[in-house]
Design a protein around this motif. Structure first.
Motif, PDB file in Angstrom:
ATOM      1  N   ALA A   1       0.829  -1.208   0.000  1.00 24.06           N
ATOM      2  CA  ALA A   1       0.000   0.000   0.000  1.00 24.06           C
ATOM      3  C   ALA A   1       0.864   1.258   0.000  1.00 24.06           C
ATOM      4  CB  ALA A   1      -0.930  -0.003   1.209  1.00 24.06           C
ATOM      5  N   ALA A   2       1.904   1.273   0.847  1.00 21.51           N
ATOM      6  CA  ALA A   2       2.775   2.450   0.926  1.00 21.51           C
ATOM      7  C   ALA A   2       3.562   2.636  -0.359  1.00 21.51           C
ATOM      8  CB  ALA A   2       3.728   2.308   2.113  1.00 21.51           C
ATOM      9  N   ALA A   3       4.045   1.538  -0.949  1.00 18.23           N
ATOM     10  CA  ALA A   3       4.834   1.634  -2.175  1.00 18.23           C
ATOM     11  C   ALA A   3       3.992   2.133  -3.337  1.00 18.23           C
ATOM     12  CB  ALA A   3       5.445   0.275  -2.509  1.00 18.23           C
ATOM     13  N   LEU A   4       2.750   1.708  -3.415  1.00 20.98           N
ATOM     14  CA  LEU A   4       1.879   2.180  -4.497  1.00 20.98           C
ATOM     15  C   LEU A   4       1.580   3.667  -4.349  1.00 20.98           C
ATOM     16  CD1 LEU A   4      -0.414  -0.930  -4.690  1.00 20.98           C
ATOM     17  CD2 LEU A   4       0.850   0.024  -6.629  1.00 20.98           C
ATOM     18  N   ALA A   5       1.378   4.122  -3.123  1.00 20.63           N
ATOM     19  CA  ALA A   5       1.149   5.550  -2.907  1.00 20.63           C
ATOM     20  C   ALA A   5       2.372   6.354  -3.337  1.00 20.63           C
ATOM     21  CB  ALA A   5       0.826   5.814  -1.439  1.00 20.63           C
TER      22      ALA A   5
ATOM     23  N   LEU B   1       9.617   1.869 -13.588  1.00 17.21           N
ATOM     24  CA  LEU B   1      10.688   2.533 -12.843  1.00 17.21           C
ATOM     25  C   LEU B   1      10.158   3.175 -11.559  1.00 17.21           C
ATOM     26  CD1 LEU B   1      12.706   4.275 -15.710  1.00 17.21           C
ATOM     27  CD2 LEU B   1      13.454   2.323 -14.325  1.00 17.21           C
ATOM     28  N   ALA B   2       8.996   3.803 -11.636  1.00 21.11           N
ATOM     29  CA  ALA B   2       8.409   4.437 -10.450  1.00 21.11           C
ATOM     30  C   ALA B   2       8.072   3.393  -9.393  1.00 21.11           C
ATOM     31  CB  ALA B   2       7.157   5.218 -10.840  1.00 21.11           C
ATOM     32  N   LEU B   3       7.518   2.269  -9.805  1.00 19.14           N
ATOM     33  CA  LEU B   3       7.160   1.216  -8.859  1.00 19.14           C
ATOM     34  C   LEU B   3       8.397   0.638  -8.181  1.00 19.14           C
ATOM     35  CD1 LEU B   3       4.452  -0.445 -11.095  1.00 19.14           C
ATOM     36  CD2 LEU B   3       4.016   0.529  -8.829  1.00 19.14           C
ATOM     37  N   ARG B   4       9.475   0.469  -8.958  1.00 22.54           N
ATOM     38  CA  ARG B   4      10.708  -0.062  -8.370  1.00 22.54           C
ATOM     39  C   ARG B   4      11.335   0.937  -7.401  1.00 22.54           C
ATOM     40  NH1 ARG B   4      14.121  -3.674 -12.720  1.00 22.54           N
ATOM     41  NH2 ARG B   4      12.562  -5.338 -12.946  1.00 22.54           N
ATOM     42  N   GLU B   5      11.347   2.187  -7.783  1.00 21.48           N
ATOM     43  CA  GLU B   5      11.927   3.194  -6.895  1.00 21.48           C
ATOM     44  C   GLU B   5      11.094   3.355  -5.629  1.00 21.48           C
ATOM     45  OE1 GLU B   5      13.175   7.912  -7.120  1.00 21.48           O
ATOM     46  OE2 GLU B   5      13.570   6.605  -8.845  1.00 21.48           O
ATOM     47  N   ALA B   6       9.804   3.072  -5.737  1.00 20.61           N
ATOM     48  CA  ALA B   6       8.912   3.236  -4.589  1.00 20.61           C
ATOM     49  C   ALA B   6       9.023   2.091  -3.591  1.00 20.61           C
ATOM     50  CB  ALA B   6       7.469   3.359  -5.071  1.00 20.61           C
ATOM     51  N   GLY B   7       9.641   0.974  -3.983  1.00 27.66           N
ATOM     52  CA  GLY B   7       9.796  -0.111  -3.017  1.00 27.66           C
ATOM     53  C   GLY B   7       9.515  -1.500  -3.515  1.00 27.66           C
ATOM     54  N   PHE B   8       8.954  -1.642  -4.722  1.00 29.66           N
ATOM     55  CA  PHE B   8       8.760  -2.971  -5.284  1.00 29.66           C
ATOM     56  C   PHE B   8      10.091  -3.467  -5.850  1.00 29.66           C
ATOM     57  CE2 PHE B   8       4.384  -1.448  -5.344  1.00 29.66           C
ATOM     58  CZ  PHE B   8       3.709  -2.557  -4.838  1.00 29.66           C
ATOM     59  N   GLY B   9      10.487  -4.664  -5.476  1.00 27.62           N
ATOM     60  CA  GLY B   9      11.766  -5.200  -5.911  1.00 27.62           C
ATOM     61  C   GLY B   9      11.792  -5.528  -7.390  1.00 27.62           C
TER      62      GLY B   9
END
Length: 468
Positions: free
Chosen positions: A75-79, A204-212
């Motif tokens: 949830a936090a990574a998607l935000a 790229l945004a999803l990876r930088e946000a915390g998704f491996g």
């Protein structure tokens, strides 16, 4: 997974031409085999690395072997990803450079692309909340919930890995698949070769946000490797030719044409809704599945057709990067081919606009797709099912004897009527995905509402659980 070389021997790209790498489980992967991404004038905008089947297979294996992030982290990574997509410099591109690139290759007006950036970011950021709204009221999402002690339905994934093949007609199509990440899926995305910038930026945004790197991957590739993406996943979702090849597979969800429509019954005054009607046709450059492509009128459709044509005829022909642009642009050859197809399809209709052609050359190898308005003889005319990537609308008379048959197979139907019995029938019709009653444009939407059903209904199932 075995060791992968991240930078194999490669040719140097032309000066100033960016290279969009594949994004695998060990980071960026640059290949020698690439595809040129051209803008509407034919100029090369980027080179898209094409991943070989071996790399695809290894990536799919890595996604399958990975564990989902805990729910709170998802949830936090998607935000964070939504905000990064909207504002950050990603892959060396500022958001302004990204929007300019999308405008140039898609031909969508720059104002449309800017709106799509904000809308996509909002949908991504609220993905976790949105999927909770799809959860059945009688189910819980965690077996540890105290309700499960006495017996409860638990909402669980149907698989672990989702393959996504998203078309490149509009950046907004990328706003929905991150819901799979919210549910704990690992996701492999094959970007459109026509417009790969949005998929690349979002991953790229999803990876930088915390998704491996083993949670979400970008796999541009040819047809053979694209099949490997589908075969290597548990479920697949999208709208390109690869997905349609698996249309009969219950594990594949194929995006359908929109064929969105407006119905105006005799108990309403259409002139009061003309702004909404025109907006439904032309918003997003007329390129979206939620744009109205058919209007049915109880009574004489000619006055409405004339009024719509007058409004659309006044729209200017401008390059897509012009701030005043509102019509889509294509390469001239593609535009002429589309024009020929539409004129043939429109034979026997009354043309109010675009009857002798709708392509307006800009002199740089590109052409504006101006609007077209055609009046049909009846509600059973075959043209009512035609959906095209520009503001092209078919207007037909409708009567009570026609029933709801002409309104079927519709993504969004705006029904301007006071007839509650008719509304009952439209709500119950299973092939009408979304119903707007009254003067609501067909493109109206907000996060948390289903687009073509909830994606969670495809990705999840409920099972009974009882525990001590």
């Amino acid at each position: 997974m075995g060791t992968m070389t991240q930078t194999p021997p490669q040719e140097t790209p032309p000066p100033g031409v960016p290279v969009l790498d594949a994004l695998g489980p060990s980071g960026a992967y640059r290949t020698r085999n690439r595809q040129e991404v051209r803008d509407v004038t034919g100029a090369v905008m980027a080179e898209l690395c094409l991943a070989p089947a071996l790399f695809v297979n290894r990536t799919m294996k890595a996604l399958r072997g990975a564990s989902a992030l805990p729910a709170a982290q998802r949830a936090a990574a998607l935000a964070r990803a939504g905000e990064l997509f909207r504002t950050a410099t990603l892959g060396g591109m500022t958001v302004q450079e990204y929007e300019a690139a999308v405008t140039r290759v898609s031909g969508l007006p720059i104002s449309v692309v800017r709106t799509a950036t904000k809308t996509c970011a909002e949908r991504v950021g609220q993905s976790y909340r949105s999927v909770q709204l799809a959860c059945p009221a009688g189910a819980v999402s965690d077996w540890r919930d105290p309700l499960a002690r006495t017996g409860q339905a638990v909402w669980t994934r149907r698989g672990d890995v989702l393959a996504v093949h998203v078309p490149g007609n509009h950046p907004g199509t990328h706003g929905f698949w991150p819901e799979a990440l919210a549910l704990g899926y690992r996701v492999a995305v094959r970007p459109s070769a026509r417009e790969p910038f949005t998929a690349h930026r979002l991953v790229l945004a999803l990876r930088e946000a915390g998704f491996g790197d083993d949670q979400v991957a970008l796999l541009p590739c040819g047809h053979d490797a694209a099949d490997a993406i589908v075969r290597g996943a548990d479920l697949a979702y999208g709208g390109d030719e690869i997905i349609r090849r698996y249309a009969d597979d219950p594990g594949v969800l194929s995006l359908r044409p929109g064929r969105s429509k407006i119905l105006l019954t005799a108990d309403t005054e259409w002139r009061e809704h003309l702004d909404m009607i025109v907006d439904s046709v032309v918003r997003h450059g007329g390129s979206g599945c939620v744009n109205a492509t058919a209007i049915l009128v109880e009574g004489d459709p000619a006055p409405l057709a004339g009024a719509v044509a007058e409004r659309l005829a006044a729209l200017p022909s401008l390059p897509p990067n012009d701030e005043r642009a509102c019509l889509p642009v294509q390469q001239s050859k593609a535009a002429r081919a589309l024009e020929t197809y539409v004129l043939e399809r429109a034979q026997g209709t009354r043309a109010w606009l675009g009857g002798t052609g709708f392509v307006d050359e800009l002199g740089d190898g590109s052409a504006v797709l101006r609007a077209a308005v055609h009046q049909l003889d009846g509600a059973d005319a075959p043209q009512l099912g035609a959906e095209l990537p520009f503001p092209c609308v078919w207007i037909a008379p409708w009567g009570r004897a026609d029933g709801i048959a002409p309104l079927r197979d519709t993504l969004v139907l705006t029904a301007v009527t006071q007839d509650e019995a008719l509304v009952d029938a439209l709500v119950e019709e299973p092939t009408i995905s979304n119903l707007h009653i009254g003067s609501h444009a067909t493109h109206w939407h907000r996060p948390g509402l289903p687009h073509d059903d909830y994606l969670g209904d495809f990705l999840m199932r409920s099972k009974t659980l009882v525990r001590v």
